[in-house]
Motif scaffolding. Sequence first.
Motif, PDB file in Angstrom:
ATOM      1  N   PRO A 181       0.799  -1.285  -0.019  1.00 15.96           N
ATOM      2  CA  PRO A 181      -0.072   0.039   0.048  1.00 15.96           C
ATOM      3  C   PRO A 181       0.585   1.206  -0.089  1.00 15.96           C
ATOM      4  O   PRO A 181       0.391   2.315  -0.702  1.00 15.96           O
ATOM      5  N   LEU A 182       1.828   1.315   0.521  1.00 16.46           N
ATOM      6  CA  LEU A 182       2.789   2.458   0.563  1.00 16.46           C
ATOM      7  C   LEU A 182       3.270   2.676  -0.506  1.00 16.46           C
ATOM      8  O   LEU A 182       3.424   3.937  -1.011  1.00 16.46           O
ATOM      9  N   ILE A 183       3.915   1.718  -1.413  1.00 18.10           N
ATOM     10  CA  ILE A 183       4.369   1.950  -2.662  1.00 18.10           C
ATOM     11  C   ILE A 183       3.602   2.486  -3.608  1.00 18.10           C
ATOM     12  O   ILE A 183       3.651   3.421  -4.286  1.00 18.10           O
ATOM     13  N   THR A 184       2.411   1.783  -3.724  1.00 15.26           N
ATOM     14  CA  THR A 184       1.061   2.369  -4.334  1.00 15.26           C
ATOM     15  C   THR A 184       0.547   3.682  -4.081  1.00 15.26           C
ATOM     16  O   THR A 184       0.606   4.495  -4.988  1.00 15.26           O
ATOM     17  N   GLY A 185       0.732   4.093  -2.803  1.00 12.24           N
ATOM     18  CA  GLY A 185       0.341   5.295  -2.386  1.00 12.24           C
ATOM     19  C   GLY A 185       1.114   6.218  -2.849  1.00 12.24           C
ATOM     20  O   GLY A 185       1.031   7.523  -3.371  1.00 12.24           O
ATOM     21  N   GLY A 186       2.609   5.983  -2.704  1.00 12.20           N
ATOM     22  CA  GLY A 186       3.661   6.882  -3.118  1.00 12.20           C
ATOM     23  C   GLY A 186       3.596   7.231  -4.563  1.00 12.20           C
ATOM     24  O   GLY A 186       3.720   8.370  -5.054  1.00 12.20           O
ATOM     25  N   LEU A 187       3.451   6.163  -5.441  1.00 13.78           N
ATOM     26  CA  LEU A 187       3.220   6.404  -7.064  1.00 13.78           C
ATOM     27  C   LEU A 187       1.958   7.270  -7.173  1.00 13.78           C
ATOM     28  O   LEU A 187       1.924   8.019  -8.156  1.00 13.78           O
ATOM     29  N   PHE A 188       1.022   6.721  -6.450  1.00 14.26           N
ATOM     30  CA  PHE A 188      -0.141   7.819  -6.727  1.00 14.26           C
ATOM     31  C   PHE A 188      -0.230   9.159  -6.552  1.00 14.26           C
ATOM     32  O   PHE A 188      -0.552  10.166  -7.221  1.00 14.26           O
ATOM     33  N   ILE A 189       0.611   9.368  -5.400  1.00 13.44           N
ATOM     34  CA  ILE A 189       0.754  10.965  -5.047  1.00 13.44           C
ATOM     35  C   ILE A 189       1.730  11.313  -5.993  1.00 13.44           C
ATOM     36  O   ILE A 189       1.472  12.857  -6.570  1.00 13.44           O
ATOM     37  N   ILE A 214      -3.714  15.413  -2.008  1.00  8.28           N
ATOM     38  CA  ILE A 214      -2.392  14.753  -1.628  1.00  8.28           C
ATOM     39  C   ILE A 214      -2.363  14.609  -0.170  1.00  8.28           C
ATOM     40  O   ILE A 214      -1.918  13.291  -0.002  1.00  8.28           O
ATOM     41  N   ALA A 215      -2.908  15.428   0.686  1.00  7.81           N
ATOM     42  CA  ALA A 215      -2.961  15.253   2.349  1.00  7.81           C
ATOM     43  C   ALA A 215      -3.758  13.929   2.488  1.00  7.81           C
ATOM     44  O   ALA A 215      -3.579  12.961   3.223  1.00  7.81           O
ATOM     45  N   SER A 216      -5.174  13.908   1.820  1.00  7.33           N
ATOM     46  CA  SER A 216      -6.084  12.782   1.973  1.00  7.33           C
ATOM     47  C   SER A 216      -5.404  11.575   1.555  1.00  7.33           C
ATOM     48  O   SER A 216      -5.564  10.441   2.245  1.00  7.33           O
ATOM     49  N   ALA A 217      -4.692  11.410   0.231  1.00 10.43           N
ATOM     50  CA  ALA A 217      -4.042  10.452  -0.108  1.00 10.43           C
ATOM     51  C   ALA A 217      -3.025   9.764   0.647  1.00 10.43           C
ATOM     52  O   ALA A 217      -3.064   8.639   0.830  1.00 10.43           O
ATOM     53  N   CYS A 218      -2.266  10.862   1.471  1.00 13.52           N
ATOM     54  CA  CYS A 218      -1.205  10.109   2.459  1.00 13.52           C
ATOM     55  C   CYS A 218      -1.898   9.377   3.400  1.00 13.52           C
ATOM     56  O   CYS A 218      -1.474   8.394   3.802  1.00 13.52           O
ATOM     57  N   LEU A 219      -2.867   9.977   4.096  1.00 14.88           N
ATOM     58  CA  LEU A 219      -3.602   9.483   5.183  1.00 14.88           C
ATOM     59  C   LEU A 219      -4.350   8.143   4.744  1.00 14.88           C
ATOM     60  O   LEU A 219      -4.182   7.150   5.524  1.00 14.88           O
ATOM     61  N   LEU A 220      -5.042   8.144   3.652  1.00 14.95           N
ATOM     62  CA  LEU A 220      -5.818   6.877   3.448  1.00 14.95           C
ATOM     63  C   LEU A 220      -4.683   5.778   2.978  1.00 14.95           C
ATOM     64  O   LEU A 220      -4.988   4.668   3.500  1.00 14.95           O
ATOM     65  N   PHE A 221      -3.473   6.043   2.277  1.00 13.84           N
ATOM     66  CA  PHE A 221      -2.624   4.729   1.947  1.00 13.84           C
ATOM     67  C   PHE A 221      -1.746   4.430   3.076  1.00 13.84           C
ATOM     68  O   PHE A 221      -1.584   3.294   3.257  1.00 13.84           O
ATOM     69  N   TYR A 222      -1.613   5.422   3.956  1.00 13.21           N
ATOM     70  CA  TYR A 222      -0.942   5.088   5.206  1.00 13.21           C
ATOM     71  C   TYR A 222      -1.858   4.298   6.081  1.00 13.21           C
ATOM     72  O   TYR A 222      -1.358   2.986   6.667  1.00 13.21           O
ATOM     73  N   GLY A 223      -3.030   4.702   6.140  1.00 14.69           N
ATOM     74  CA  GLY A 223      -3.916   3.594   6.910  1.00 14.69           C
ATOM     75  C   GLY A 223      -4.159   2.391   6.557  1.00 14.69           C
ATOM     76  O   GLY A 223      -4.120   1.399   7.059  1.00 14.69           O
ATOM     77  N   LEU A 224      -4.299   2.189   5.093  1.00 13.33           N
ATOM     78  CA  LEU A 224      -4.440   0.880   4.471  1.00 13.33           C
ATOM     79  C   LEU A 224      -3.056   0.023   4.858  1.00 13.33           C
ATOM     80  O   LEU A 224      -3.286  -1.366   4.886  1.00 13.33           O
ATOM     81  N   ALA A 225      -2.004   0.681   4.909  1.00 14.23           N
ATOM     82  CA  ALA A 225      -0.750  -0.116   4.910  1.00 14.23           C
ATOM     83  C   ALA A 225      -0.675  -0.717   6.487  1.00 14.23           C
ATOM     84  O   ALA A 225      -0.321  -1.715   6.709  1.00 14.23           O
ATOM     85  N   LEU A 226      -1.413   0.115   7.299  1.00 12.44           N
ATOM     86  CA  LEU A 226      -1.408  -0.219   9.013  1.00 12.44           C
ATOM     87  C   LEU A 226      -2.424  -1.316   8.908  1.00 12.44           C
ATOM     88  O   LEU A 226      -1.912  -2.150   9.854  1.00 12.44           O
ATOM     89  N   ILE A 227      -3.372  -1.252   8.222  1.00 14.56           N
ATOM     90  CA  ILE A 227      -4.476  -2.595   8.532  1.00 14.56           C
ATOM     91  C   ILE A 227      -3.833  -3.535   7.928  1.00 14.56           C
ATOM     92  O   ILE A 227      -3.932  -4.730   8.163  1.00 14.56           O
ATOM     93  N   ALA A 228      -3.175  -3.521   6.928  1.00 17.36           N
ATOM     94  CA  ALA A 228      -2.394  -4.713   6.311  1.00 17.36           C
ATOM     95  C   ALA A 228      -1.423  -5.415   7.041  1.00 17.36           C
ATOM     96  O   ALA A 228      -1.006  -6.652   7.082  1.00 17.36           O
ATOM     97  N   GLY A 229      -0.646  -4.450   7.764  1.00 18.72           N
ATOM     98  CA  GLY A 229       0.607  -4.816   8.469  1.00 18.72           C
ATOM     99  C   GLY A 229       0.213  -5.544   9.821  1.00 18.72           C
ATOM    100  O   GLY A 229       0.667  -6.266  10.626  1.00 18.72           O
ATOM    101  N   SER A 230      -1.220  -5.062  10.302  1.00 18.37           N
ATOM    102  CA  SER A 230      -1.510  -5.423  11.499  1.00 18.37           C
ATOM    103  C   SER A 230      -1.965  -6.974  11.813  1.00 18.37           C
ATOM    104  O   SER A 230      -1.879  -7.343  12.896  1.00 18.37           O
TER     105      SER A 230
END
Length: 206
Positions: free
Chosen positions: A117-125, A137-153
């Motif tokens: 999710p982080l790499i995908t989010g970085g490319l999207f940004i 951009i701020a929204s995208a950072c928060l959204l993809f970071y949140g998705l990454a945390l859920i995936a890693g949890s």
Amino acid sequence: MQEKDIYSELSSIRNLMERSSKFISLSGLSGIMAGIYALIGAFVSYKIVYTKHTGLEYRDYYISDPKILWQLFLIALVVLILSLITGIWLTIKQARKKGENFWNPVSKRLLSSLAIPLITGGLFILILLYRGNYSIIASACLLFYGLALIAGSHYTFTDVKWLGICEIALGLLSTLFPGYGIIFWTIGFGILHIVYGSVMHFKYNK
């Protein structure tokens, strides 16, 4: 075998299974420090984007100013690098304290889950920057970071999942107020990280 001994043995087996499937050496202090770095970065960004005459008023012409964007990008990069260095150092320290190996199959699965999710989010940004869509951009950072945390949890403490859910909620809310990205960044990457890190520290790292 007495009931007490059976309970103790079952508890030991459960702990071994958790250690083999979960990375439990995350440092709560690293979350606190990441939050502090984010607050400092947000304060500097605020001084760049806003003036004492406009307060939190939406500043459209700043959002498209390349000079301002590069300054904000450099601030975000410094915050990210400091957070990563601090997080890795404190997590390694925590792992050694618990007698565990920091680089193991579980930590590798954790990092791979976070990376997608982080790499995908970085490319999207980067695409948003290229296309000039700066307001989300701020929204995208928060959204993809949140998705990454859920995936890693799935490979660490469940508390990480709740942090991810909060980040996603903030990201969605941020899309409704695109002119206040710094405010949502401050809450998501600053305040939430400090709260999360404090909970993690007193719950697991004492």
